[in-house]
Design a protein around this motif. Structure first.
Motif, PDB file in Angstrom:
ATOM      1  N   ARG A 165      78.809  69.205  64.489  1.00  0.00           N
ATOM      2  CA  ARG A 165      79.699  70.226  63.923  1.00  0.00           C
ATOM      3  C   ARG A 165      80.569  70.846  65.028  1.00  0.00           C
ATOM      4  O   ARG A 165      81.768  71.070  64.841  1.00  0.00           O
ATOM      5  CB  ARG A 165      78.872  71.305  63.222  1.00  0.00           C
ATOM      6  N   ALA A 166      79.955  71.130  66.180  1.00  0.00           N
ATOM      7  CA  ALA A 166      80.717  71.713  67.294  1.00  0.00           C
ATOM      8  C   ALA A 166      81.787  70.741  67.773  1.00  0.00           C
ATOM      9  O   ALA A 166      82.919  71.148  68.061  1.00  0.00           O
ATOM     10  CB  ALA A 166      79.772  72.078  68.440  1.00  0.00           C
ATOM     11  N   ALA A 167      81.447  69.465  67.858  1.00  0.00           N
ATOM     12  CA  ALA A 167      82.430  68.466  68.283  1.00  0.00           C
ATOM     13  C   ALA A 167      83.581  68.395  67.281  1.00  0.00           C
ATOM     14  O   ALA A 167      84.751  68.300  67.669  1.00  0.00           O
ATOM     15  CB  ALA A 167      81.770  67.101  68.438  1.00  0.00           C
ATOM     16  N   ASP A 168      83.247  68.458  65.995  1.00  0.00           N
ATOM     17  CA  ASP A 168      84.279  68.427  64.952  1.00  0.00           C
ATOM     18  C   ASP A 168      85.196  69.645  65.076  1.00  0.00           C
ATOM     19  O   ASP A 168      86.419  69.531  65.002  1.00  0.00           O
ATOM     20  CB  ASP A 168      83.614  68.390  63.575  1.00  0.00           C
ATOM     21  N   LEU A 169      84.622  70.820  65.295  1.00  0.00           N
ATOM     22  CA  LEU A 169      85.425  72.040  65.430  1.00  0.00           C
ATOM     23  C   LEU A 169      86.293  71.990  66.691  1.00  0.00           C
ATOM     24  O   LEU A 169      87.443  72.439  66.677  1.00  0.00           O
ATOM     25  CB  LEU A 169      84.516  73.271  65.443  1.00  0.00           C
ATOM     26  N   ARG A 170      85.743  71.421  67.797  1.00  0.00           N
ATOM     27  CA  ARG A 170      86.555  71.279  69.021  1.00  0.00           C
ATOM     28  C   ARG A 170      87.744  70.365  68.766  1.00  0.00           C
ATOM     29  O   ARG A 170      88.857  70.646  69.215  1.00  0.00           O
ATOM     30  CB  ARG A 170      85.702  70.722  70.166  1.00  0.00           C
ATOM     31  N   ASP A 171      87.503  69.270  68.053  1.00  0.00           N
ATOM     32  CA  ASP A 171      88.602  68.355  67.741  1.00  0.00           C
ATOM     33  C   ASP A 171      89.676  69.047  66.908  1.00  0.00           C
ATOM     34  O   ASP A 171      90.867  68.909  67.167  1.00  0.00           O
ATOM     35  CB  ASP A 171      88.085  67.126  66.989  1.00  0.00           C
ATOM     36  N   LYS A 172      89.230  69.809  65.908  1.00  0.00           N
ATOM     37  CA  LYS A 172      90.192  70.518  65.059  1.00  0.00           C
ATOM     38  C   LYS A 172      90.963  71.564  65.862  1.00  0.00           C
ATOM     39  O   LYS A 172      92.168  71.730  65.690  1.00  0.00           O
ATOM     40  CB  LYS A 172      89.480  71.173  63.873  1.00  0.00           C
ATOM     41  N   ALA A 173      90.254  72.291  66.738  1.00  0.00           N
ATOM     42  CA  ALA A 173      90.916  73.315  67.559  1.00  0.00           C
ATOM     43  C   ALA A 173      91.923  72.664  68.504  1.00  0.00           C
ATOM     44  O   ALA A 173      93.022  73.188  68.708  1.00  0.00           O
ATOM     45  CB  ALA A 173      89.876  74.107  68.352  1.00  0.00           C
ATOM     46  N   GLY A 174      91.556  71.526  69.080  1.00  0.00           N
ATOM     47  CA  GLY A 174      92.486  70.823  69.964  1.00  0.00           C
ATOM     48  C   GLY A 174      93.730  70.384  69.227  1.00  0.00           C
ATOM     49  O   GLY A 174      94.851  70.535  69.722  1.00  0.00           O
ATOM     50  N   ALA A 175      93.537  69.846  68.033  1.00  0.00           N
ATOM     51  CA  ALA A 175      94.687  69.413  67.231  1.00  0.00           C
ATOM     52  C   ALA A 175      95.562  70.601  66.861  1.00  0.00           C
ATOM     53  O   ALA A 175      96.794  70.518  66.894  1.00  0.00           O
ATOM     54  CB  ALA A 175      94.209  68.686  65.981  1.00  0.00           C
ATOM     55  N   MET A 176      94.930  71.729  66.530  1.00  0.00           N
ATOM     56  CA  MET A 176      95.694  72.919  66.157  1.00  0.00           C
ATOM     57  C   MET A 176      96.467  73.457  67.367  1.00  0.00           C
ATOM     58  O   MET A 176      97.607  73.897  67.236  1.00  0.00           O
ATOM     59  CB  MET A 176      94.762  73.996  65.603  1.00  0.00           C
ATOM     60  N   THR A 177      95.849  73.403  68.548  1.00  0.00           N
ATOM     61  CA  THR A 177      96.522  73.856  69.764  1.00  0.00           C
ATOM     62  C   THR A 177      97.764  73.025  70.026  1.00  0.00           C
ATOM     63  O   THR A 177      98.830  73.568  70.338  1.00  0.00           O
ATOM     64  CB  THR A 177      95.559  73.765  70.966  1.00  0.00           C
ATOM     65  N   VAL A 178      97.628  71.710  69.893  1.00  0.00           N
ATOM     66  CA  VAL A 178      98.781  70.830  70.090  1.00  0.00           C
ATOM     67  C   VAL A 178      99.883  71.168  69.093  1.00  0.00           C
ATOM     68  O   VAL A 178     101.057  71.262  69.447  1.00  0.00           O
ATOM     69  CB  VAL A 178      98.349  69.347  69.970  1.00  0.00           C
ATOM     70  N   GLN A 179      99.485  71.375  67.839  1.00  0.00           N
ATOM     71  CA  GLN A 179     100.470  71.686  66.795  1.00  0.00           C
ATOM     72  C   GLN A 179     101.155  73.022  67.083  1.00  0.00           C
ATOM     73  O   GLN A 179     102.376  73.146  66.941  1.00  0.00           O
ATOM     74  CB  GLN A 179      99.781  71.724  65.434  1.00  0.00           C
ATOM     75  N   LEU A 180     100.382  74.046  67.490  1.00  0.00           N
ATOM     76  CA  LEU A 180     100.972  75.351  67.787  1.00  0.00           C
ATOM     77  C   LEU A 180     101.917  75.278  68.983  1.00  0.00           C
ATOM     78  O   LEU A 180     102.991  75.883  68.964  1.00  0.00           O
ATOM     79  CB  LEU A 180      99.870  76.381  68.042  1.00  0.00           C
ATOM     80  N   ARG A 181     101.527  74.525  70.006  1.00  0.00           N
ATOM     81  CA  ARG A 181     102.405  74.386  71.173  1.00  0.00           C
ATOM     82  C   ARG A 181     103.704  73.694  70.782  1.00  0.00           C
ATOM     83  O   ARG A 181     104.782  74.075  71.229  1.00  0.00           O
ATOM     84  CB  ARG A 181     101.710  73.609  72.277  1.00  0.00           C
ATOM     85  N   SER A 182     103.581  72.689  69.952  1.00  0.00           N
ATOM     86  CA  SER A 182     104.773  71.979  69.495  1.00  0.00           C
ATOM     87  C   SER A 182     105.677  72.910  68.693  1.00  0.00           C
ATOM     88  O   SER A 182     106.895  72.927  68.881  1.00  0.00           O
ATOM     89  CB  SER A 182     104.362  70.766  68.650  1.00  0.00           C
ATOM     90  N   SER A 183     105.068  73.691  67.796  1.00  0.00           N
ATOM     91  CA  SER A 183     105.852  74.637  66.993  1.00  0.00           C
ATOM     92  C   SER A 183     106.517  75.689  67.873  1.00  0.00           C
ATOM     93  O   SER A 183     107.674  76.047  67.650  1.00  0.00           O
ATOM     94  CB  SER A 183     104.946  75.323  65.966  1.00  0.00           C
ATOM     95  N   ALA A 184     105.775  76.189  68.871  1.00  0.00           N
ATOM     96  CA  ALA A 184     106.342  77.204  69.770  1.00  0.00           C
ATOM     97  C   ALA A 184     107.497  76.615  70.579  1.00  0.00           C
ATOM     98  O   ALA A 184     108.531  77.269  70.768  1.00  0.00           O
ATOM     99  CB  ALA A 184     105.257  77.742  70.702  1.00  0.00           C
TER     100      ALA A 184
END
Length: 121
Positions: free
Chosen positions: A45-64
């Protein structure tokens, strides 16, 4: 599955029933072991959440970055020269702009609370 009360109709049937029962028992044991492995499930579960957080970080950086480019493009192609200069300076030095914006927000919230507390709506 064959009815347990009917029994086997011969040695081959008995072997087939035994093999089927072993297979079902093995599947059941695997499922129970998976449910009992709390640490393993927590790690997954922690690995899954880390993957999701990483993907969200990439998306937020791209949006910014896209928003920054949009602001820069608009600032350089529209508006009077002083406004463009201020926006360009803000793009080069974002920390002071963020601090000033936060200070302005604090002042605005303070004014609104004061007006609300004193009956000015």
């Amino acid at each position: 599955m064959t009815d347990a009360t009917s029994g086997a109709k011969g040695p081959d049937e008995l072997r087939r029933q035994i093999e089927q029962t072993r297979s079902e028992l093995g599947n059941t044991v695997e499922q129970l072991a998976g449910k009992a492995d709390v640490k393993g499930r927590a790690r997954a579960r922690a690995a899954d959440l880390r993957d999701k957080a990483g993907a969200m970080t990439v998306q937020l950086r791209s949006s910014a970055a896209q928003a920054g480019h949009t602001v820069h493009d608009r600032a350089t192609h529209a508006g009077p020269r002083p406004v463009r200069s201020v926006v360009q300076a803000g793009m080069r030095h974002p920390k002071p702009v963020l601090v000033a914006g936060a200070a302005g927000a604090v002042v605005a919230v303070g004014v609104l609370r004061w007006r609300h507390a004193h009956g000015h709506h």
